[in-house]
Design a protein around this motif. Structure first.
Motif, short mmCIF file in Angstrom:
data_model
loop_
_atom_site.label_atom_id
_atom_site.label_comp_id
_atom_site.label_asym_id
_atom_site.label_seq_id
_atom_site.Cartn_x
_atom_site.Cartn_y
_atom_site.Cartn_z
N GLU A 121 -17.26 -47.14 2.30
CA GLU A 121 -16.57 -48.01 2.94
C GLU A 121 -16.22 -47.09 4.28
N GLY A 122 -16.30 -45.70 4.41
CA GLY A 122 -15.98 -45.22 5.51
C GLY A 122 -14.40 -44.79 5.74
N THR A 123 -14.05 -44.43 4.55
CA THR A 123 -12.47 -44.21 4.28
C THR A 123 -12.34 -42.85 5.11
N GLY A 126 -13.64 -36.24 -11.28
CA GLY A 126 -12.50 -36.79 -11.56
C GLY A 126 -11.96 -37.92 -10.65
N LYS A 127 -10.78 -38.42 -10.83
CA LYS A 127 -10.10 -39.25 -9.80
C LYS A 127 -9.90 -38.77 -8.38
N PRO A 128 -10.43 -39.47 -7.34
CA PRO A 128 -10.35 -39.22 -6.01
C PRO A 128 -9.07 -39.15 -5.31
N ARG A 129 -8.63 -38.40 -4.34
CA ARG A 129 -7.39 -38.46 -3.69
C ARG A 129 -7.68 -38.14 -2.26
N LEU A 130 -7.17 -38.89 -1.54
CA LEU A 130 -6.88 -38.57 -0.07
C LEU A 130 -6.18 -37.61 0.46
N LEU A 131 -6.76 -36.64 1.24
CA LEU A 131 -5.68 -35.67 2.04
C LEU A 131 -5.97 -35.61 3.44
N PRO A 132 -4.67 -35.47 3.85
CA PRO A 132 -3.39 -34.90 3.47
C PRO A 132 -2.89 -36.37 2.55
N GLY A 133 -2.11 -35.64 1.38
CA GLY A 133 -1.55 -36.54 0.50
C GLY A 133 -0.54 -37.49 1.07
N SER A 134 -0.12 -37.69 2.10
CA SER A 134 0.72 -38.65 2.46
C SER A 134 0.02 -39.88 2.87
N LYS A 135 -1.60 -39.74 3.22
CA LYS A 135 -2.16 -41.01 3.57
C LYS A 135 -2.90 -41.43 2.32
N ASP A 136 -2.67 -40.94 1.11
CA ASP A 136 -3.25 -41.43 -0.17
C ASP A 136 -2.33 -42.61 -0.61
N ASP A 137 -3.09 -43.54 -1.17
CA ASP A 137 -2.21 -44.46 -1.83
C ASP A 137 -3.31 -45.40 -2.84
N PRO A 138 -3.17 -44.80 -4.31
CA PRO A 138 -4.06 -45.12 -5.12
C PRO A 138 -4.22 -46.56 -5.47
N ASN A 139 -3.25 -47.41 -4.99
CA ASN A 139 -3.42 -48.89 -5.03
C ASN A 139 -4.23 -49.56 -3.95
#
Length: 482
Positions: free
Chosen positions: A213-215, A384-397
């Motif tokens: 998606e180009g996240t 495992g489950k992906p997370r965006l970094l820096p963490g403040s940018k990540d929203d699992p929803n």
């Protein structure tokens, strides 16, 4: 072929899945006065009807074989009818399995499980898997959990007999074997699955969808790691000292394609992974898990160059305690070149400066980090489950729309393929390519210089001395079948 004596008769009592086929093939047909034939005649040796149980044989009853068996217990249409292992007993309490394994304990565990529904259930147990395949005609599929050096021989032998095959990672011990196993899988059409369990999870699919998606934009840099090191910490070089062969161990059979040498507990159980002749070091043990998201999402299958260095130097017989590997991949379609680095033995990538104080890379000493032009993605080990970094940018929803089909579990995916449900997602075509990338790192480690790789020609353009590691020699009688 050298045969071994089985602990049980090859004639099994009537069991679910077996009794019906024998019934149809014999007494029922006679009584009814009609011609009924067993499923392998109707659909060929690979055929398993959707309504049938899949009769499975386990080859390799150590810790990983035992782990797979317990997973198969959860599948109602999987039935383990035979096992084979050169060792009667293995005490694995000193390793991460923390169990007692080997042919006899595993046989008891299987019989106890199935006897809850089928009293007096019996499993055929053999030292030599070749005798097992010769005698146990009801076998539909095999699960290979032997040491790495026997994977190719076991898998090709089984596939040529029309058996579906699940093989633990890495798929093979050298590059030629990986390509040959994939070729035989294509030719035979059996259902196959590599034991990189995370490949069947939702998380790796979400990671791929985020990247596609180009996240985080274009990705030119990837890091993956494991905290695993060598089991034999005190053995610095050379072969270990000779010890008596344990009772119940067929050491010659365990060696299989490798030349004779004295037994040592430094080899078995589990710690065979440290030795070039048997294992593939930590990269072989964990690469197919932790590199998997990058291989799939970025199509990283044909590196142009590889270089590696070992902590404390590289011995000709035993792998180093830690390693650092650098791969360079060229453009793939519209995707840019990628530099990939693999770390093991406690080594880790430098912490990116843009991370926030609470941001963590991976979990439990295993993980992967994608570095994009607009951010980063990290995943724990085993895809495992992906997370965006820096963490403040990540929203699992907030994740991209689902594009990849989800599956119901790794063994379930394979069993469905055994029943004609289409190829499993980690089939040997994918698994061989994934395995090959890791094995090329081991070649670079052993050669001790940067090597240039021509994937199409299967040769090193600047290091002819490395070719000997692409295909190893085999003891007479143990050559991988054509």
């Amino acid at each position: 072929m050298k045969t071994q004596t089985s602990e049980t008769s090859s004639t099994l009592p009537l069991q679910p899945g077996l009794s019906r086929r024998r019934f149809l093939a014999t007494t029922s047909a006679v009584a009814a006065g009609i011609s009924l034939v067993p499923r392998h005649v109707l659909g060929g040796p690979k055929f398993v009807a959707p309504s049938e149980k899949v009769n499975i044989a386990i080859i390799g009853c150590g810790g990983q074989g035992q782990t797979n068996i317990r997973n198969l217990f959860n599948q109602p249409d999987a039935q383990i009818i035979a096992i084979a292992d050169p060792a009667e007993h293995q005490d694995l309490h000193g390793f991460y399995y923390n169990s007692v394994a080997g042919r006899l304990p595993v046989k008891d565990e299987i019989q106890k499980h199935y006897s809850e529904k089928t009293p007096s259930y019996q499993v055929a147990a053999y030292e030599d898997f070749r005798e097992m395949l010769e005698k146990e005609k009801a076998i539909d599929a095999i699960l290979c959990a032997t040491p790495d050096h026997q994977h190719a021989y076991v898998c090709v032998t089984a596939m040529r007999q029309g058996k579906h095959v699940y093989c633990e990672k890495p798929l093979t011990h050298n590059v030629w074997e990986a390509r040959h196993v994939a070729k035989v899988a294509r030719e035979t059409g059996v259902a196959t699955q590599l034991g990189n369990q995370g490949h069947s999870g939702d998380s790796i699919r979400v990671t791929c969808e985020m990247i596609w998606e180009g996240t985080i934009g274009e990705i030119r840099e990837v890091h993956a790691w494991t905290g695993a090191s060598r089991w034999n910490k005190k053995l610095l070089a050379g072969r270990p000292a000779e010890e008596p062969v344990p009772k119940g161990m067929n050491w010659d059979l365990w060696l299989g394609p490798r030349e004779q040498r004295p037994f040592s507990s430094a080899y078995s159980p589990v710690s065979w992974r440290d030795f070039w002749d048997f294992g593939t070091a930590p990269i072989g043990d964990f690469f197919c898990h932790n590199f998997d998201p990058a291989c799939w999402a970025l199509d990283l299958k044909e590196p142009l160059s590889i270089e590696a260095s070992g902590a404390g130097g590289v011995d000709s017989y035993i792998a180093p305690v830690g390693g650092l590997y650098t791969y360079r991949f060229g453009p793939r379609g519209s995707m840019p070149p990628v530099k990939f680095m693999w770390y093991e033995g406690g080594l880790m990538p430098a912490r990116p400066e843009s991370l926030e104080p609470d941001d963590q890379l991976g979990e439990g000493g295993n993980g992967i980090l994608f570095v994009g032009e607009k951010g980063m993605i990290t995943c724990p080990g085993w895809a495992g489950k992906p997370r965006l970094l820096p963490g403040s940018k990540d929203d699992p929803n907030k994740r991209p729309a689902q594009k990849l089909k989800r599956v119901k579990g790794h063994h379930r995916d394979w069993l469905d393929a055994c029943k004609g449900g289409g190829p499993s997602s980690a089939n040997f075509q994918y698994g061989a390519a994934l395995t090959e990338v890791g094995l090329l790192g081991l070649v670079a480690m052993r050669v001790g210089k940067k090597i240039e790789w021509d994937a199409k020609a299967m040769k090193f353009t600047n290091a002819p001395e490395a070719d000997k590691y692409l295909k190893e020699s085999y003891r007479s009688g143990w050559e991988v079948p054509a």
